[in-house]
Enzyme design. Structure first.
Site, PDB file in Angstrom:
ATOM      1  N   GLY A  11       2.560 -16.469   3.832  1.00 13.58           N
ATOM      2  CA  GLY A  11       1.330 -16.018   3.181  1.00 13.58           C
ATOM      3  C   GLY A  11       1.126 -16.685   1.837  1.00 13.58           C
ATOM      4  O   GLY A  11       0.625 -16.076   0.890  1.00 13.58           O
ATOM      5  N   SER A  35       1.367 -20.332   6.298  1.00 13.06           N
ATOM      6  CA  SER A  35       0.188 -19.475   6.425  1.00 13.06           C
ATOM      7  C   SER A  35      -0.599 -19.877   7.651  1.00 13.06           C
ATOM      8  O   SER A  35      -0.393 -20.955   8.205  1.00 13.06           O
ATOM      9  CB  SER A  35      -0.665 -19.596   5.156  1.00 13.06           C
ATOM     10  OG  SER A  35      -2.033 -19.496   5.434  1.00 13.06           O
ATOM     11  N   ASP A  61       1.066 -18.856  12.698  1.00 12.92           N
ATOM     12  CA  ASP A  61       0.714 -17.447  12.788  1.00 12.92           C
ATOM     13  C   ASP A  61       2.041 -16.692  12.838  1.00 12.92           C
ATOM     14  O   ASP A  61       2.823 -16.861  13.784  1.00 12.92           O
ATOM     15  CB  ASP A  61      -0.090 -17.214  14.076  1.00 12.92           C
ATOM     16  CG  ASP A  61      -0.493 -15.758  14.234  1.00 12.92           C
ATOM     17  OD1 ASP A  61       0.078 -14.893  13.537  1.00 12.92           O
ATOM     18  OD2 ASP A  61      -1.373 -15.482  15.070  1.00 12.92           O
ATOM     19  N   VAL A  62       2.287 -15.873  11.823  1.00  7.23           N
ATOM     20  CA  VAL A  62       3.615 -15.230  11.748  1.00  7.23           C
ATOM     21  C   VAL A  62       3.847 -14.206  12.857  1.00  7.23           C
ATOM     22  O   VAL A  62       4.963 -13.729  13.021  1.00  7.23           O
ATOM     23  CB  VAL A  62       3.877 -14.565  10.369  1.00  7.23           C
ATOM     24  CG1 VAL A  62       3.948 -15.591   9.258  1.00  7.23           C
ATOM     25  CG2 VAL A  62       2.863 -13.480  10.067  1.00  7.23           C
ATOM     26  N   ASN A  88       5.986 -12.432   2.698  1.00  9.02           N
ATOM     27  CA  ASN A  88       4.863 -11.928   1.903  1.00  9.02           C
ATOM     28  C   ASN A  88       3.569 -11.778   2.697  1.00  9.02           C
ATOM     29  O   ASN A  88       2.689 -11.018   2.299  1.00  9.02           O
ATOM     30  CB  ASN A  88       4.658 -12.893   0.722  1.00  9.02           C
ATOM     31  CG  ASN A  88       3.312 -12.706   0.049  1.00  9.02           C
ATOM     32  OD1 ASN A  88       3.116 -11.757  -0.712  1.00  9.02           O
ATOM     33  ND2 ASN A  88       2.365 -13.600   0.335  1.00  9.02           N
ATOM     34  N   TYR A 153      -1.085   0.553   7.637  1.00 11.28           N
ATOM     35  CA  TYR A 153      -0.548  -0.266   6.533  1.00 11.28           C
ATOM     36  C   TYR A 153       0.651   0.441   5.869  1.00 11.28           C
ATOM     37  O   TYR A 153       1.692  -0.178   5.627  1.00 11.28           O
ATOM     38  CB  TYR A 153      -1.674  -0.505   5.524  1.00 11.28           C
ATOM     39  CG  TYR A 153      -1.335  -1.414   4.375  1.00 11.28           C
ATOM     40  CD1 TYR A 153      -1.238  -2.797   4.561  1.00 11.28           C
ATOM     41  CD2 TYR A 153      -1.129  -0.906   3.095  1.00 11.28           C
ATOM     42  CE1 TYR A 153      -0.940  -3.643   3.499  1.00 11.28           C
ATOM     43  CE2 TYR A 153      -0.833  -1.741   2.029  1.00 11.28           C
ATOM     44  CZ  TYR A 153      -0.748  -3.115   2.235  1.00 11.28           C
ATOM     45  OH  TYR A 153      -0.454  -3.950   1.172  1.00 11.28           O
TER      46      TYR A 153
HETATM   47  P1  NAD Z   1      -4.068 -12.305   0.387  1.00  9.82           P
HETATM   48  O1  NAD Z   1      -5.038 -11.887   1.438  1.00  9.82           O
HETATM   49  O2  NAD Z   1      -4.564 -13.108  -0.764  1.00  9.82           O
HETATM   50  O3  NAD Z   1      -2.862 -13.095   1.049  1.00  9.82           O
HETATM   51  C1  NAD Z   1      -2.365 -12.796   2.336  1.00  9.82           C
HETATM   52  C2  NAD Z   1      -1.631 -14.008   2.866  1.00  9.82           C
HETATM   53  O4  NAD Z   1      -1.087 -13.679   4.157  1.00  9.82           O
HETATM   54  C3  NAD Z   1      -2.553 -15.218   3.094  1.00  9.82           C
HETATM   55  O5  NAD Z   1      -1.879 -16.390   2.703  1.00  9.82           O
HETATM   56  C4  NAD Z   1      -2.762 -15.229   4.604  1.00  9.82           C
HETATM   57  O6  NAD Z   1      -2.988 -16.523   5.114  1.00  9.82           O
HETATM   58  C5  NAD Z   1      -1.403 -14.701   5.070  1.00  9.82           C
HETATM   59  N1  NAD Z   1      -1.486 -14.181   6.438  1.00  9.82           N
HETATM   60  C6  NAD Z   1      -2.182 -13.118   6.898  1.00  9.82           C
HETATM   61  N2  NAD Z   1      -2.030 -13.008   8.241  1.00  9.82           N
HETATM   62  C7  NAD Z   1      -1.209 -14.026   8.631  1.00  9.82           C
HETATM   63  C8  NAD Z   1      -0.694 -14.452   9.884  1.00  9.82           C
HETATM   64  N3  NAD Z   1      -0.972 -13.804  11.020  1.00  9.82           N
HETATM   65  N4  NAD Z   1       0.094 -15.548   9.911  1.00  9.82           N
HETATM   66  C9  NAD Z   1       0.383 -16.222   8.772  1.00  9.82           C
HETATM   67  N5  NAD Z   1      -0.069 -15.865   7.556  1.00  9.82           N
HETATM   68  C10 NAD Z   1      -0.860 -14.773   7.487  1.00  9.82           C
HETATM   69  O7  NAD Z   1      -3.406 -10.942  -0.115  1.00  9.82           O
HETATM   70  P2  NAD Z   1      -2.305 -10.621  -1.251  1.00  9.82           P
HETATM   71  O8  NAD Z   1      -2.861  -9.497  -2.021  1.00  9.82           O
HETATM   72  O9  NAD Z   1      -1.832 -11.826  -1.955  1.00  9.82           O
HETATM   73  O10 NAD Z   1      -1.138 -10.010  -0.333  1.00  9.82           O
HETATM   74  C11 NAD Z   1       0.185 -10.527  -0.284  1.00  9.82           C
HETATM   75  C12 NAD Z   1       1.136  -9.410   0.090  1.00  9.82           C
HETATM   76  O11 NAD Z   1       1.129  -8.437  -0.951  1.00  9.82           O
HETATM   77  C13 NAD Z   1       0.766  -8.671   1.378  1.00  9.82           C
HETATM   78  O12 NAD Z   1       1.925  -8.387   2.122  1.00  9.82           O
HETATM   79  C14 NAD Z   1       0.143  -7.383   0.860  1.00  9.82           C
HETATM   80  O13 NAD Z   1       0.247  -6.333   1.792  1.00  9.82           O
HETATM   81  C15 NAD Z   1       0.978  -7.152  -0.384  1.00  9.82           C
HETATM   82  N6  NAD Z   1       0.369  -6.256  -1.351  1.00  9.82           N
HETATM   83  C16 NAD Z   1      -0.800  -6.585  -1.985  1.00  9.82           C
HETATM   84  C17 NAD Z   1      -1.351  -5.698  -2.905  1.00  9.82           C
HETATM   85  C18 NAD Z   1      -2.622  -5.981  -3.648  1.00  9.82           C
HETATM   86  O14 NAD Z   1      -3.089  -5.094  -4.361  1.00  9.82           O
HETATM   87  N7  NAD Z   1      -3.190  -7.163  -3.557  1.00  9.82           N
HETATM   88  C19 NAD Z   1      -0.706  -4.481  -3.154  1.00  9.82           C
HETATM   89  C20 NAD Z   1       0.464  -4.178  -2.483  1.00  9.82           C
HETATM   90  C21 NAD Z   1       1.000  -5.079  -1.591  1.00  9.82           C
END
Ligand code: NAD
Length: 246
Positions: A11, A35, A61-62, A88, A153
């Site tokens: 990610g 990603s 795709d993870v 991540n 989630y």
């Molecule tokens: P984001 O949407 O910017 O990033 C998500 C990443 O995951 C992207 O790079 C996307 O390409 C990748 N991804 C999604 N599905 C995928 C798949 N099937 N195969 C490969 N890659 C995949 O979101 P973010 O906020 O940076 O989130 C990153 C992590 O942090 C996540 O696990 C999210 O649950 C966690 N998180 C985020 C927050 C927040 O407030 N933003 C809070 C708590 C936890």
């Protein structure tokens, strides 16, 4: 801090993953960015390569175990060893439980939790051989508190914490640590969709009075992935401005 270290970060085409990849590259690590977003991941790689020219990107795709196995083979060929794994990648598909479709449950569990099982299992063997490894899983405050509309989630993020603690106990004798980072509300694409009212409501629950930035989470991931954190395993580091204090 990460000279001669290699890291797989899932990610890493956007948000927290991308900022973590750049920060780790700045400290000397070679990164394999992973990603499912083909254009964004190349943009992220370009940024990472400014600091770590040997870094690579892999579109995967993870949720596909076969795809991950191919990716780990590629990482082995490119880098030799894999020292650090940051799980991540994550998604949300919110709905109240009574309305939640089976596909919304399956999709979220599959990306957020099943993929972590697949990839960790694949990376563990070489780490055990090398008797060194740092695994950091990105959970969420919601995994601790729950949140209406996020049963899928929250289950995935709470599951990650239990998974990480069990893993930590299994691999500790091999010099491998496994920890979670649990972000609160962080400004990324995932939270961009919040209405101004929802944002205000969240802010009122954060003692430090601000929504976090991706860099705040990246700092915590870097610490747990570093040699300095060698005596920390099975832990969850909360990065949430005080909105939840376990
Ligand atoms: P984001 O949407 O910017 O990033 C998500 C990443 O995951 C992207 O790079 C996307 O390409 C990748 N991804 C999604 N599905 C995928 C798949 N099937 N195969 C490969 N890659 C995949 O979101 P973010 O906020 O940076 O989130 C990153 C992590 O942090 C996540 O696990 C999210 O649950 C966690 N998180 C985020 C927050 C927040 O407030 N933003 C809070 C708590 C936890």
């Amino acid at each position: 801090m990460f000279k001669d270290r290699t890291a797989i970060i899932t990610g890493s085409s956007s948000g927290i993953g991308r900022v973590t990849a750049v920060a780790m590259a700045r400290q000397g690590a070679r990164i394999l960015l992973v990603s499912n977003e083909s254009i964004r991941i190349l943009e992220a790689l370009e940024e990472v390569r400014q600091f770590s020219p040997d870094s690579q990107a892999y579109e995967a795709d993870v949720t596909s175990r076969a795809c991950l196995a191919e990716m780990v083979r590629f990482a082995g060929q490119e880098f030799g060893t894999i020292d650090i794994l940051v799980n991540n990648a994550g998604i949300t598909k919110d709905n109240l439980l009574l309305r939640m479709k089976e596909s919304e449950w399956d999709d979220v569990l599959s990306v957020n939790l099943d993929s972590v099982f697949f990839l960790t299992q694949l990376v563990l063997r070489p780490m055990m051989k090398a008797r060194y490894g740092r695994i950091v899983n990105v959970s969420s405050v919601v995994g601790m508190t729950g949140n209406p509309g996020q049963a899928n989630y929250a289950a995935s993020k709470a599951g990650l914490i239990g998974f990480t603690k069990s893993l930590a106990r299994e691999v500790a004798p091999r010099g491998i640590t496994a920890n979670c980072v649990a972000p609160g509300f962080i400004q990324t694409r995932m939270t961009d969709a919040l209405s101004p009212t929802a944002r205000e409501a969240i802010l009122s629950q954060i003692p430090l009075g601000a929504i976090g930035e991706a860099g705040d989470v990246a700092n915590a991931i870097l610490f747990l992935a570093s040699e300095s954190a060698h005596y920390i395993t099975g832990a969850t580091l909360h990065v949430n401005g005080g909105m939840y204090m376990p």
